[in-house]
Scaffold this active site. Structure first.
Site, PDB file in Angstrom:
ATOM      1  N   TYR A 197     -29.562 -64.006 -15.234  1.00 10.45           N
ATOM      2  CA  TYR A 197     -29.917 -65.137 -16.092  1.00 10.45           C
ATOM      3  C   TYR A 197     -29.982 -64.730 -17.566  1.00 10.45           C
ATOM      4  CZ  TYR A 197     -32.623 -68.746 -18.394  1.00 10.45           C
ATOM      5  OH  TYR A 197     -33.033 -69.704 -19.275  1.00 10.45           O
ATOM      6  N   ASP A 210     -29.447 -71.786 -10.006  1.00  9.82           N
ATOM      7  CA  ASP A 210     -29.392 -73.199 -10.384  1.00  9.82           C
ATOM      8  C   ASP A 210     -28.859 -73.392 -11.793  1.00  9.82           C
ATOM      9  OD1 ASP A 210     -32.194 -73.623 -12.200  1.00  9.82           O
ATOM     10  OD2 ASP A 210     -32.210 -71.973 -10.784  1.00  9.82           O
ATOM     11  N   LYS A 266     -35.625 -71.339  -3.156  1.00 12.64           N
ATOM     12  CA  LYS A 266     -36.169 -72.241  -4.164  1.00 12.64           C
ATOM     13  C   LYS A 266     -35.122 -73.300  -4.491  1.00 12.64           C
ATOM     14  CE  LYS A 266     -38.022 -72.417  -8.839  1.00 12.64           C
ATOM     15  NZ  LYS A 266     -38.132 -71.685 -10.113  1.00 12.64           N
TER      16      LYS A 266
END
Length: 521
Positions: free
Chosen positions: A267, A302, A374
């Protein structure tokens, strides 16, 4: 593999995907094992008990590591030079040493012989005490969960609270827990991941979030403990171990009994332009801390779908999940602490978008049956039409119920449009509660046919993931990141922030934290 028959996946293909992820990731692990960073060394000194900041707000760990680096570099680790100076020059403690070093009154050297043995012993005892404190907080959590009780259902309901002011966050977090949240995430202040230091103390002026500091962690954990007793279920606390200070924030999380930490391997590289090598070195150490502390990590796949198309790039999420699994296992994290991320981000105008979401979510569930996945709500295609947004969130919650996700982040009807009102949050929690109460057991009944749309789509995505992993094995993961494979962000290995804080290990490199965490002490 549990539940694998629901998608009729080929077990050998699944095993092949994992073998390819190991091959793709191992060179990066080898690179990380042969290097250290200023943040790894600062985290080690934090575990040794060094805290506080100078009058300008610069932490003493930064001052001390910078002084050591200026004299001898960090390629041998800072522990030997620091504890040699502490023993040889008669300083009372690390804080006194850091203060004198900051004024230029101390010169550091890498000791040899008996002096090195003595420095090693002192460093190991001091850092060992810090890791023992992390162990004690883990035992404390286990005791509280046994005494108070876990939430009665899965998925755990995960809700973000962050005003910028920790003293305002606390009552909002407690109210959210009373309204049904099981996990409170205090999102970080915008830009903190780019700071090469951790602010000190309680903070009241964050930007779109609240600064991650040791004192903020302590305050929020204490408040949620009170609410846990009140509600009869243990409320978990989440923050972010990412950015240039990832290892230090992980250490502070372990010392203050946080329960989950955002900790994705890529990320920071992709979305904060932090150097890839710096990130991989830092994330390995941080995950070792998380493993020791019993902290569930949340990964960030995500985010890829907010920049890339969620259908065309679905296989890159699967590849990243497999890589994150390998990096986590190598650092000591078991499956039960591996909160792999994925998201409901397909354009709702796409035909069969709901069926595609089901296929992607169920694929993740079946590839990682023991991980508390998640599941992230829609953001990219929220338009400001709150009725449409509420419906989308209901569909998102339904997928979570049908596919048995582990952690469900509450979607807001005003997501990505404005900062949600408290009433928006309450309505969002009502949406989750309705869906979970009405059909939370659907995962037992949902078995798509082997030749149907959902199972076929899942097998296609798995096949595309294997093809991409094969290319990554040939080209190298760092090169794949450099050409924009994930989230269409191109991040070369020699670019980004923080590379100047990385050094290769020299002969005799010593880090007592690593020795203990890897069981070599």
């Amino acid at each position: 593999m549990a539940h694998q028959t629901r998608l009729h996946l080929d077990g050998e293909l699944v095993a092949r995907a994992r073998r390819l992820a190991v091959r793709a990731g191992q060179p990066v692990v080898d690179l990380a094992r042969s290097r250290t960073t200023v943040s790894v060394e600062r985290a080690t000194l934090r575990l040794a008990g060094l805290a506080g900041a100078d009058p300008d707000g610069i932490p003493w760990v930064n001052r001390l590591v910078d002084a050591v680096r200026g004299d001898v570099g960090i390629g041998h680790g800072v522990s030997l030079p620091v504890f040699h100076a502490l023993a040889a020059d008669g300083h009372s403690d690390l804080l006194a040493l850091a203060q004198k070093a900051a004024s230029g009154a101390v010169r550091f050297e890498v000791p040899a012989g008996a002096a090195a043995v003595r420095a090693r012993e002192l460093a190991s005892a001091s850092v060992g005490a810090g890791i023992a404190a992390v162990d004690a907080r883990r035992v404390e959590r286990d005791g509280l969960v046994a005494e108070i009780g876990d939430p009665p259902q899965r998925p755990w309901i995960y809700l973000i609270v962050a005003t910028g002011d920790i003293y305002e966050d606390i009552p909002q977090a407690q109210a959210a827990a009373r309204a049904g949240a099981d996990v409170i995430a205090v999102i970080r202040s915008t830009g903190q991941s780019l700071l090469d230091y951790v602010p000190e103390g309680a903070t009241r002026e964050g930007f779109a979030g609240t600064y991650a500091t040791g004192e903020n962690f302590r305050l929020m954990r204490a408040a949620l403990d009170e609410t846990s007793v009140e509600l009869g279920r243990y409320i978990r606390l989440t923050n972010y171990a990412s950015g240039l200070c990832m290892p230090e924030i992980a250490a502070l999380a372990g010392l203050n009994r946080l329960d989950m930490m955002l900790n994705d391997s890529m990320y920071g590289i992709l979305f904060r332009d932090i150097n890839p090598i710096r990130t991989f070195v830092d994330q390995r150490f941080s995950r070792q801390i998380h493993s020791r502390a019993g902290i569930i990590i949340n990964t960030g796949e995500d985010n890829y779908l907010t920049t890339a198309d969620a259908v065309e790039a679905a296989h890159t999420v699967t590849v990243s999940q497999l890589l994150n699994e390998f990096f986590a296992h190598e650092a000591g994290l078991p499956d039960e602490l591996l909160g792999l991320g994925h998201a409901f981000e397909i354009n709702p105008e796409v035909p069969d978008s709901f069926r595609l979401e089901l296929a992607h979510a169920l694929l993740a569930r079946e590839l990682f049956p023991d991980a508390p996945l998640k599941w992230m709500p829609p953001t990219k295609h929220m338009t400001g039409d709150v009725f449409r947004g509420y419906l989308l969130d209901g569909f998102f919650n339904l997928v979570g119920a049908m596919t048995g996700q582990g952690i469900l982040l509450v979607g807001m009807m005003t997501e990505a449009v404005v900062t949600p009102w408290l009433s928006d949050r309450d309505l969002a929690l009502q949406n989750v509660r309705y869906v979970m109460n009405a059909c939370g057991g659907l995962t037992e009944d949902f078995h798509p046919p082997a030749d149907g749309f959902i199972a076929t789509r899942a097998r296609v995505v798995l096949g595309e993931a294997i093809e991409l992993l094969e290319r990554i094995c040939d080209d190298g993961l760092l090169n794949a990141i450099g050409v924009g494979t994930f989230g269409i962000m191109k991040r070369p290995a020699d670019g980004g922030r923080g590379l100047d804080g990385v050094e290769e290990h020299q002969d005799g490199y010593f880090n007592p934290a690593t020795e203990i965490l890897e069981g070599r002490a």
